[in-house]
Scaffold this active site. Structure first.
Site, PDB file in Angstrom:
ATOM      1  CB  THR A   3       5.214   1.025   3.043  1.00 56.32           C
ATOM      2  OG1 THR A   3       4.167   1.746   2.740  1.00 56.32           O
ATOM      3  CG2 THR A   3       6.379   1.134   2.118  1.00 56.32           C
ATOM      4  CB  CYS A  54       1.377 -26.662   4.627  1.00 56.62           C
ATOM      5  SG  CYS A  54       1.762 -24.762   4.053  1.00 56.62           S
ATOM      6  CB  CYS A  87       7.210 -25.833  -0.998  1.00 56.16           C
ATOM      7  SG  CYS A  87       5.615 -26.424  -1.977  1.00 56.16           S
ATOM      8  CG  HIS A 118      18.572   0.573  -1.014  1.00 58.77           C
ATOM      9  ND1 HIS A 118      18.568  -0.002  -2.151  1.00 58.77           N
ATOM     10  CD2 HIS A 118      17.176   0.734  -0.531  1.00 58.77           C
ATOM     11  CE1 HIS A 118      17.459  -0.361  -2.565  1.00 58.77           C
ATOM     12  NE2 HIS A 118      16.445   0.082  -1.644  1.00 58.77           N
ATOM     13  CD  GLU A 172      10.663   7.807  -1.354  1.00 63.48           C
ATOM     14  OE1 GLU A 172      10.417   6.865  -2.037  1.00 63.48           O
ATOM     15  OE2 GLU A 172      11.318   8.630  -1.624  1.00 63.48           O
TER      16      GLU A 172
END
Lengths: 483, 411
Positions: free
Chosen positions: A42, A448, A408, A51, A343
């Site tokens: 998670t 890579c 990249c 947030h 969560e």
């Protein structure tokens, strides 16, 4: 058998924050993680948003800890040397009903102590995010973005250098309480004896609770899928753009990352299988279509990768989602701090959660400060992010900084080597990827990956057939071609 | 800041051929910048043969083919900085490169883009399913096996009938792995017929056209894939799912010219080739910046890469000496049977070779080049397939200095 003062079950962002906060005290700390690295579930699979705290019921732990976490993020990210940007965020609406919802959300946010929330008109919205489609928005200036991998890794490394021990590939099978009130934890790889247990098992929090004897928690998984877009889209999205939220779901949104990509997602689907991270075709189509109505810059040719994450939601018998639970059940399982249903906004709230864990323990035990605790942690210095003068200086000091391994993302050999010798001892290919961003660019390791694999083998003396991609048994090679 | 007449970015087949030819045209102040420790580009890992038939009239392996050009660069004493990555390129041709010795800045009269291409990945295609180890692009698998002595798996399937994918089917088979099938989403193969014969048919590996991978299984290492038939719109047909058990999935699903530096310099990119828009001088939209090889458009054969780079040397030499080239006011457009053309613009004053690919297999067709509605060049073909690059010479005499060109395929 190894003897610990406290064993933390789960090395996600919360478990690692707990380990780090506990390492401020003189304690033998162990972290048991069933995967081969931190943040493989998670914690590493989300939008990476810090947030504001307006989306949660006033008075809830989610609201309190989110606001607290948000406010300290500048300091914490600086202390842990993790990139964080206070970008602000907009919730975009179009209808009268949207406006009512946004007003409600703003009011709730103000009650929660979130600062700076304002309703803005279309003109202001398009000034802030020119590409966005919408009539008006709620602006949360204090929302931000963080790299969830690097944040979790930083917390874990900080804990480790302050004395905590990480044990990877250890899934907990059972927990037994001994007559002396200590616990014996049996895992897929050995037993551990400890005075305290912290259950921060995320998706596994329900089964660890059960093993502790604290039964009855019902955990469902909410799976969300994401698409990652090429860095060339980053300049088109200065801040996260969300639709008007419903009560239970934030909606398909677009979020910039601290490294300049854009992520699209998530959808939300209730799941009972907590190990399936596949992204179905219909989700990919759904995400692009949905988010395009908010932000029409999504092109198939910019897709780099997709991923999914699962949030552990604690629900009651009617399926209603419950608050975070942080508890010590002295009656059933003394000396066990039980974290349930952590969560979203767990990433933002990880350190405040960890402090609650510490104070619950301090109420019950005498914690002695660790005089050697070092709050600051230094991550590998990113070549790509430096000025030309600094780049020159770095190469002068260490020529490996002049050796670009990943084209990249412009990651140098020096950074790969520092990541390979990380304090947690992680040696998987994705472990190096999440620490350095090599293999994360538009070619996804086409240039890579073999160089990184070779460096891991060389530096750590791992034979090719033992090199792991990510999880246990995820062998990259069957061996050598010849001799 | 060091000044150079020509800086070539990339020491693969295009860059090396351009450098050698530039020397022969009297331009000697050349620098090749190469990110790898040795020049030669992707040819180094292509140990199979079949290179050089057009350019050298003999069949060579990739390293042998590269060596011919490396020998010439050595003979001509051309400076190659290896282990040096270019970090940036500006519109006024300032190149910033980095190596173990530090950062370096160069300013060039002309810059030749020769960066080649990269492989399209699983993520770019958004192939659904889990994310286990064992999914490799064909080039990565080739590099592991041929350069790094690492065996990537025992039981493989291949998605995409690109040339590298088919070559890897044979390579894996020769190294004792079992390759059960190649799946191609298009109703026709995307690689060259010779590779279908030599790499698949000779080894009894079936090719399933109009099929694609619709699910990937396995949490740690790949355990299998689900494959579905697709309809005319390339959408999977429900009910046609078939499971194949395997520990390795090789992707050969397309190459993308590596134009990040070009875009940084403001070079206009053709959305179809994904390479620069160029004229017959291989000149891009930015003054003094030229492009050739796979960075310009994906070639089927390396021989054509070399030949194109050698032609480019003519115009770069001319540009370096005189400081200008004729204006390119005329554009080239194509009908729907043609996927793209290179060049996309011309001056109308020089003969040139038109490179193109058809957009679908065509039988019994005539490819026509028209100017002012008049056919100025045509090529009759029994069969034209997208896998094969078609080249049509257009002579100087046939061209008028005015009027855009059109290319069409009549069937």
């Amino acid at each position: 058998m190894q003897q610990f003062d406290v064993i933390i079950v789960g090395g996600g962002v919360v478990g690692s924050a707990v380990a780090r906060e506990l390492s401020r005290y003189k304690l033998q700390i162990g972290v048991l993680e069933k995967n081969m690295d931190v943040c493989n579930e998670t914690s590493g699979r989300n939008s990476g948003v810090v947030h504001g705290g307006f989306a949660y019921d006033t008075g809830s732990l989610k609201a309190q800890l989110c606001v607290e976490g948000n406010q300290e993020f500048d300091r914490v990210s600086e202390e842990l040397d993790v990139p964080f940007r206070r970008t602000g965020k907009v919730l975009v609406g179009n209808t009268e009903e949207d406006m009512k919802n946004l007003e409600k959300t703003m009011l709730q946010g103000k009650r929660n102590g979130v600062r700076g929330l304002t309703l803005i008109d279309g003109e202001r919205l398009h000034e802030l995010v020119p590409a966005v489609r919408g009539e008006f928005a709620l602006l949360s200036p204090n929302s931000g973005i963080v790299d969830p991998f690097r944040y979790t890794i930083a917390l874990a490394e900080s804990a480790a250098v302050n004395g905590a021990s990480y044990f990877f590939g250890r899934e907990v099978n059972s927990i037994r309480r001994n007559p002396d009130q200590s616990y014996t934890i049996s895992t897929t790889d050995g037993e551990f004896r400890t005075r305290w247990i912290v259950n921060s098992a995320g998706l596994g929090c329900g089964s660890i609770s059960d093993m502790l004897g604290i039964t009855g928690y019902r955990i469902i998984g909410s799976k969300g899928d994401y698409i990652i877009l090429d860095k060339k889209t980053g300049p088109l999205l200065p801040m996260p753009v969300y639709p008007v939220p419903s009560n239970t779901y934030m909606g398909v949104h677009v979020t910039p990352t601290v490294d300049g990509n854009v992520i699209v997602g998530p959808n939300a689907e209730n799941v009972t299988n907590f190990t399936y991270y596949g992204v179905p075709q219909k989700s990919i189509d759904f995400l692009a279509e949905n988010a395009s109505s908010l932000w029409p810059c999504i092109r198939r040719s910019d897709y780099i990768r997709n991923y999914s994450g699962i949030l552990p939601k604690w629900v009651d018998e009617n399926g209603a989602i419950q608050d975070f639970r942080i508890e010590v059940r002295d009656d059933i399982a003394p000396h066990a701090v039980n974290l349930v249903g952590i969560e979203s906004p767990g990433l933002t709230a990880a350190l405040p959660i960890a402090r609650r864990v510490v104070s619950l323990m301090a109420e019950r035990a005498d914690l002695k400060p660790n005089p050697d605790f070092q709050p600051r942690r230094k991550g590998p210095e990113r070549f790509a992010a430096q000025s030309e003068e600094r780049k020159q200086e770095l190469i002068g000091r260490d020529p490996d900084y002049g050796d670009v391994i990943c084209r990249c993302e412009e990651v140098t050999k020096a950074e790969i080597l520092q990541a390979i010798h990380n304090p947690l001892g992680v040696c998987t290919l994705t472990g190096i990827k999440y620490r350095t961003r090599s293999m994360m660019g538009r070619c996804q390791g086409g240039y890579c990956q073999m160089r990184v694999a070779e460096l891991i083998e060389q530096e750590l003396g791992i034979p090719p057939e033992a090199l792991l991609y990510e999880r246990k048994n995820s062998r990259l090679f069957t061996g050598k071609v010849r001799g | 800041m060091e000044q150079k007449d020509v800086i070539i970015i990339g020491g693969g087949p295009a860059g090396l051929a351009a450098a050698v030819e530039l020397c022969r045209r009297g331009v000697r102040d050349i620098l090749i910048l190469e990110r790898e420790e040795t020049a030669g580009g992707i040819l180094k890992q292509c140990i199979h043969d079949g290179f050089g038939l057009t350019r050298f009239h003999t069949t060579l392996s990739g390293p042998e083919y590269a060596q011919r050009f490396l020998d010439e660069t050595e003979k001509e004493n051309i400076q190659i900085l290896t282990g040096t990555s270019v970090l940036s390129l500006t519109p006024d041709r300032v190149v910033t490169a980095v190596g173990r010795g530090g950062l370096k800045h160069f300013k060039a009269k002309a810059v030749v883009l020769a960066m080649g291409c990269r492989e399209r990945t699983r993520g770019a295609l958004a192939i659904p399913g889990e994310r286990p180890a064992g999914v490799f692009t064909a080039g990565v698998a080739q590099s592991y096996i041929n350069l790094h002595n690492r065996m990537v798996g025992k039981r493989a399937v291949i998605l995409g009938s690109g040339d590298i994918g088919m070559i890897m089917a044979r390579r894996l088979t020769l190294e004792g792995a079992e390759v059960s099938a190649v799946f191609e989403i298009q109703p026709y193969p995307s690689g060259l017929p010779r590779n279908i014969h030599q790499c698949l048919e000779d080894y009894g590996i079936p090719l399933y056209l109009s099929h694609t991978v619709t699910d990937i299984h396995g949490k740690a290492r790949l355990t299998g894939v689900t494959v579905s038939q697709v309809d005319e719109k390339l959408k999977p047909v429900p009910g046609t799912e078939q499971d194949f058990s395997c520990d390795t999935l090789i992707l050969s699903v397309g190459l993308i010219p590596e134009n990040e530096l070009s875009m940084q310099a403001g070079v206009q990119i053709d959305p179809r080739t994904k390479g620069a828009v160029v004229d017959e001088f291989c000149r891009t939209s930015v003054e003094g910046i030229f492009a050739a090889g796979n960075v310009l458009h994906v070639h089927d054969l390396v021989d054509f890469v070399s030949l194109e780079a050698e032609r480019l040397a003519d115009s770069v030499a001319e540009y370096v000496k005189s400081g200008s080239l004729p204006e390119n006011r005329l554009s080239i457009s194509a009908d729907k049977n043609i996927n793209h053309t290179v060049p996309q613009k011309i001056s109308g004053k020089n003969g040139f070779t038109l490179s193109l690919r058809v957009s679908r297999p065509l039988a019994g067709c005539e490819i026509q080049v028209l100017q002012n509605g008049k056919v100025i060049q045509s090529k009759k073909m029994k069969k034209a397939i997208p896998a094969e690059m078609i080249q049509i010479p257009v002579s100087r005499e046939s061209l008028s200095g005015n009027g855009n060109l059109e290319v069409r395929a009549l069937c």
